[in-house]
Scaffold this motif. Structure first.
Motif, PDB file in Angstrom:
ATOM      1  N   SER A  78       0.821  -1.209   0.000  1.00 48.27           N
ATOM      2  CA  SER A  78       0.000   0.000   0.000  1.00 48.27           C
ATOM      3  C   SER A  78       0.858   1.263   0.000  1.00 48.27           C
ATOM      4  N   PHE A  79       0.374   2.283  -0.709  1.00 45.66           N
ATOM      5  CA  PHE A  79       1.062   3.573  -0.773  1.00 45.66           C
ATOM      6  C   PHE A  79       1.086   4.263   0.594  1.00 45.66           C
ATOM      7  N   GLY A  80       0.159   3.887   1.466  1.00 48.39           N
ATOM      8  CA  GLY A  80       0.112   4.464   2.814  1.00 48.39           C
ATOM      9  C   GLY A  80       1.388   4.216   3.598  1.00 48.39           C
ATOM     10  N   TRP A  81       2.034   3.064   3.372  1.00 49.81           N
ATOM     11  CA  TRP A  81       3.290   2.779   4.072  1.00 49.81           C
ATOM     12  C   TRP A  81       4.390   3.719   3.587  1.00 49.81           C
ATOM     13  N   ALA A  82       4.359   4.083   2.319  1.00 51.64           N
ATOM     14  CA  ALA A  82       5.348   5.033   1.797  1.00 51.64           C
ATOM     15  C   ALA A  82       5.127   6.415   2.404  1.00 51.64           C
ATOM     16  N   VAL A  83       3.872   6.804   2.557  1.00 52.11           N
ATOM     17  CA  VAL A  83       3.567   8.108   3.167  1.00 52.11           C
ATOM     18  C   VAL A  83       4.027   8.117   4.620  1.00 52.11           C
ATOM     19  N   LEU A  84       3.743   7.042   5.347  1.00 54.58           N
ATOM     20  CA  LEU A  84       4.180   6.947   6.734  1.00 54.58           C
ATOM     21  C   LEU A  84       5.702   7.005   6.817  1.00 54.58           C
ATOM     22  N   GLY A  85       6.394   6.258   5.958  1.00 53.94           N
ATOM     23  CA  GLY A  85       7.854   6.276   5.948  1.00 53.94           C
ATOM     24  C   GLY A  85       8.417   7.634   5.576  1.00 53.94           C
ATOM     25  N   PHE A  86       7.708   8.376   4.709  1.00 50.61           N
ATOM     26  CA  PHE A  86       8.184   9.698   4.306  1.00 50.61           C
ATOM     27  C   PHE A  86       8.094  10.697   5.453  1.00 50.61           C
ATOM     28  N   PHE A  87       6.962  10.721   6.142  1.00 50.93           N
ATOM     29  CA  PHE A  87       6.772  11.702   7.202  1.00 50.93           C
ATOM     30  C   PHE A  87       7.424  11.310   8.522  1.00 50.93           C
ATOM     31  N   PRO A 140      10.510   8.985   9.057  1.00 48.57           N
ATOM     32  CA  PRO A 140      11.502   8.069   8.462  1.00 48.57           C
ATOM     33  C   PRO A 140      11.993   6.969   9.397  1.00 48.57           C
ATOM     34  N   VAL A 141      12.069   7.244  10.689  1.00 46.57           N
ATOM     35  CA  VAL A 141      12.535   6.213  11.621  1.00 46.57           C
ATOM     36  C   VAL A 141      11.562   5.035  11.634  1.00 46.57           C
ATOM     37  N   VAL A 142      10.270   5.326  11.598  1.00 44.46           N
ATOM     38  CA  VAL A 142       9.259   4.266  11.566  1.00 44.46           C
ATOM     39  C   VAL A 142       9.364   3.483  10.257  1.00 44.46           C
ATOM     40  N   GLY A 143       9.581   4.186   9.137  1.00 48.64           N
ATOM     41  CA  GLY A 143       9.750   3.504   7.854  1.00 48.64           C
ATOM     42  C   GLY A 143      10.942   2.569   7.857  1.00 48.64           C
ATOM     43  N   LEU A 144      12.041   3.008   8.454  1.00 47.15           N
ATOM     44  CA  LEU A 144      13.237   2.159   8.533  1.00 47.15           C
ATOM     45  C   LEU A 144      12.984   0.940   9.408  1.00 47.15           C
ATOM     46  N   ILE A 145      12.336   1.156  10.552  1.00 47.03           N
ATOM     47  CA  ILE A 145      12.048   0.037  11.455  1.00 47.03           C
ATOM     48  C   ILE A 145      11.101  -0.962  10.782  1.00 47.03           C
ATOM     49  N   LEU A 181      13.011  -3.014   8.291  1.00 43.54           N
ATOM     50  CA  LEU A 181      13.845  -4.035   8.932  1.00 43.54           C
ATOM     51  C   LEU A 181      13.012  -5.212   9.451  1.00 43.54           C
ATOM     52  N   VAL A 182      11.824  -4.929   9.974  1.00 44.47           N
ATOM     53  CA  VAL A 182      10.992  -5.984  10.543  1.00 44.47           C
ATOM     54  C   VAL A 182      10.287  -6.794   9.458  1.00 44.47           C
ATOM     55  N   TRP A 183       9.836  -6.126   8.395  1.00 47.15           N
ATOM     56  CA  TRP A 183       8.990  -6.775   7.394  1.00 47.15           C
ATOM     57  C   TRP A 183       9.720  -7.254   6.149  1.00 47.15           C
ATOM     58  N   LYS A 184      11.017  -7.065   6.024  1.00 48.72           N
ATOM     59  CA  LYS A 184      11.680  -7.353   4.746  1.00 48.72           C
ATOM     60  C   LYS A 184      11.561  -8.812   4.313  1.00 48.72           C
ATOM     61  N   ASP A 185      11.374  -9.742   5.245  1.00 46.42           N
ATOM     62  CA  ASP A 185      11.235 -11.160   4.883  1.00 46.42           C
ATOM     63  C   ASP A 185       9.782 -11.620   4.851  1.00 46.42           C
ATOM     64  N   GLN A 186       8.953 -11.140   5.793  1.00 40.95           N
ATOM     65  CA  GLN A 186       7.580 -11.608   5.872  1.00 40.95           C
ATOM     66  C   GLN A 186       6.634 -10.838   4.952  1.00 40.95           C
ATOM     67  N   LEU A 203       6.537  -6.491   0.039  1.00 39.67           N
ATOM     68  CA  LEU A 203       5.956  -5.357  -0.686  1.00 39.67           C
ATOM     69  C   LEU A 203       5.725  -4.174   0.247  1.00 39.67           C
ATOM     70  N   ASP A 204       5.156  -4.430   1.421  1.00 41.82           N
ATOM     71  CA  ASP A 204       4.945  -3.361   2.399  1.00 41.82           C
ATOM     72  C   ASP A 204       6.283  -2.814   2.904  1.00 41.82           C
ATOM     73  N   ALA A 205       7.244  -3.708   3.116  1.00 41.25           N
ATOM     74  CA  ALA A 205       8.561  -3.279   3.587  1.00 41.25           C
ATOM     75  C   ALA A 205       9.234  -2.378   2.557  1.00 41.25           C
ATOM     76  N   ALA A 206       9.101  -2.721   1.292  1.00 43.23           N
ATOM     77  CA  ALA A 206       9.715  -1.904   0.246  1.00 43.23           C
ATOM     78  C   ALA A 206       9.091  -0.516   0.203  1.00 43.23           C
ATOM     79  N   LYS A 207       7.776  -0.435   0.343  1.00 46.87           N
ATOM     80  CA  LYS A 207       7.106   0.873   0.328  1.00 46.87           C
ATOM     81  C   LYS A 207       7.547   1.718   1.516  1.00 46.87           C
ATOM     82  N   ALA A 208       7.556   1.138   2.716  1.00 46.45           N
ATOM     83  CA  ALA A 208       7.949   1.886   3.908  1.00 46.45           C
ATOM     84  C   ALA A 208       9.411   2.316   3.828  1.00 46.45           C
ATOM     85  N   GLY A 209      10.275   1.428   3.351  1.00 44.41           N
ATOM     86  CA  GLY A 209      11.693   1.759   3.223  1.00 44.41           C
ATOM     87  C   GLY A 209      11.952   2.826   2.177  1.00 44.41           C
ATOM     88  N   LYS A 210      11.261   2.747   1.045  1.00 43.82           N
ATOM     89  CA  LYS A 210      11.434   3.768   0.006  1.00 43.82           C
ATOM     90  C   LYS A 210      10.920   5.120   0.473  1.00 43.82           C
TER      91      LYS A 210
END
Length: 111
Positions: free
Chosen positions: A40-49, A51-56, A59-64, A67-74
């Motif tokens: 979801s694009f919402g994870w990218a918005v959360l990660g943008f505003f 960034p520490v939450v997006g990074l965390i 890190l937590v979701w990159k394996d499970q 897609l969500d992890a990539a959006k939050a990280g980007k």
């Protein structure tokens, strides 16, 4: 019974039967798609505003939930890049203003 392997709970495997391999705990089986992983694009918005939450989350979701992890990280990465660009532009702006102020004060000194 000496030629048969013992399976789970002591039952013998049939000769030549494939043995099922399980993935380690916390890692999905190959080919498994998590239905909650929508990217979801919402994870990218959360990660943008935030960034520490997006990074965390990355890190937590990159394996499970890749897609969500990539959006939050980007989102977090874009936020950091935008912040760095604004800081460089601000630094250049301050230098220009100080240079104008110094040259203006020197111009008034000769009058």
């Amino acid at each position: 019974m000496g030629s048969q392997q013992q399976g789970a709970y002591g039952y013998p495997y049939a000769a030549g039967a494939p043995q099922q391999q399980y993935a380690p705990y916390g890692y999905p089986q190959p080919g498994y798609t998590n239905p909650a992983d929508s990217g979801s694009f919402g994870w990218a918005v959360l990660g943008f505003f935030i960034p520490v939450v997006g990074l965390i989350l990355w890190l937590v979701w990159k394996d499970q939930r890749p897609l969500d992890a990539a959006k939050a990280g980007k989102g977090a990465l874009v936020s950091v890049i935008v912040w760095a660009v604004f800081m460089v532009l601000y630094f250049i702006f301050v230098i220009v203003i100080v240079a104008i102020a110094v040259s203006a004060s020197n111009a008034w000194a000769f009058l």
